[in-house]
Design a protein around this motif. Structure first.
Motif, PDB file in Angstrom:
ATOM      1  N   ARG A  12      -7.134 -20.845  46.832  1.00 15.44           N
ATOM      2  CA  ARG A  12      -8.440 -20.991  47.478  1.00 15.44           C
ATOM      3  C   ARG A  12      -9.250 -19.781  47.050  1.00 15.44           C
ATOM      4  N   VAL A  13     -10.424 -20.001  46.497  1.00 18.88           N
ATOM      5  CA  VAL A  13     -11.216 -18.891  45.963  1.00 18.88           C
ATOM      6  C   VAL A  13     -12.479 -18.622  46.760  1.00 18.88           C
ATOM      7  N   ARG A  17     -14.046 -23.737  48.213  1.00 15.88           N
ATOM      8  CA  ARG A  17     -13.555 -24.109  46.871  1.00 15.88           C
ATOM      9  C   ARG A  17     -12.079 -23.801  46.676  1.00 15.88           C
ATOM     10  N   ARG A  19      -9.398 -23.321  43.357  1.00 21.42           N
ATOM     11  CA  ARG A  19      -9.241 -23.202  41.907  1.00 21.42           C
ATOM     12  C   ARG A  19      -7.853 -23.747  41.558  1.00 21.42           C
ATOM     13  N   ALA A  44     -14.118 -25.121  35.103  1.00 21.55           N
ATOM     14  CA  ALA A  44     -14.546 -23.720  35.039  1.00 21.55           C
ATOM     15  C   ALA A  44     -14.271 -23.073  33.690  1.00 21.55           C
ATOM     16  N   TRP A  49      -9.912 -25.600  36.894  1.00 21.59           N
ATOM     17  CA  TRP A  49     -10.862 -26.468  37.566  1.00 21.59           C
ATOM     18  C   TRP A  49     -11.167 -25.919  38.947  1.00 21.59           C
ATOM     19  N   HIS A  50     -12.398 -26.100  39.382  1.00 26.38           N
ATOM     20  CA  HIS A  50     -12.786 -25.754  40.752  1.00 26.38           C
ATOM     21  C   HIS A  50     -13.060 -27.061  41.485  1.00 26.38           C
TER      22      HIS A  50
END
Length: 73
Positions: A12-13, A17, A19, A44, A49-50
């Motif tokens: 979790r970024v 979101r 990642r 990304a 991928w996000h």
């Protein structure tokens, strides 16, 4: 995301979101992710991928990490 075998790492970024690092970008089906209810998906960088999951991002990340850990056990 191309199936459990395609997942490498999940983080979790941000509050909204997740990642996801994958082995093969070509296996990621953006239309299927949108149909599954994700508001947005972003490629990304190569193999990263996000997933914009809204305020459910932590839940998505936790579940994906749990499945990934089980597959690697």
């Amino acid at each position: 995301m191309g199936g459990l075998g395609n997942l490498v790492k999940v983080d979790r970024v941000a509050e909204t979101r997740v990642r996801v690092e994958v082995k093969d970008d070509s296996l990621v089906d953006e239309a299927a992710l949108s149909a599954a209810g994700l508001p947005a998906v972003s490629h990304a960088s190569p193999n990263v991928w996000h997933l914009v999951a809204g305020f459910d991002a932590d839940q998505y990340a936790t579940e994906m990490r749990s499945k990934l850990a089980g597959a690697n056990a």
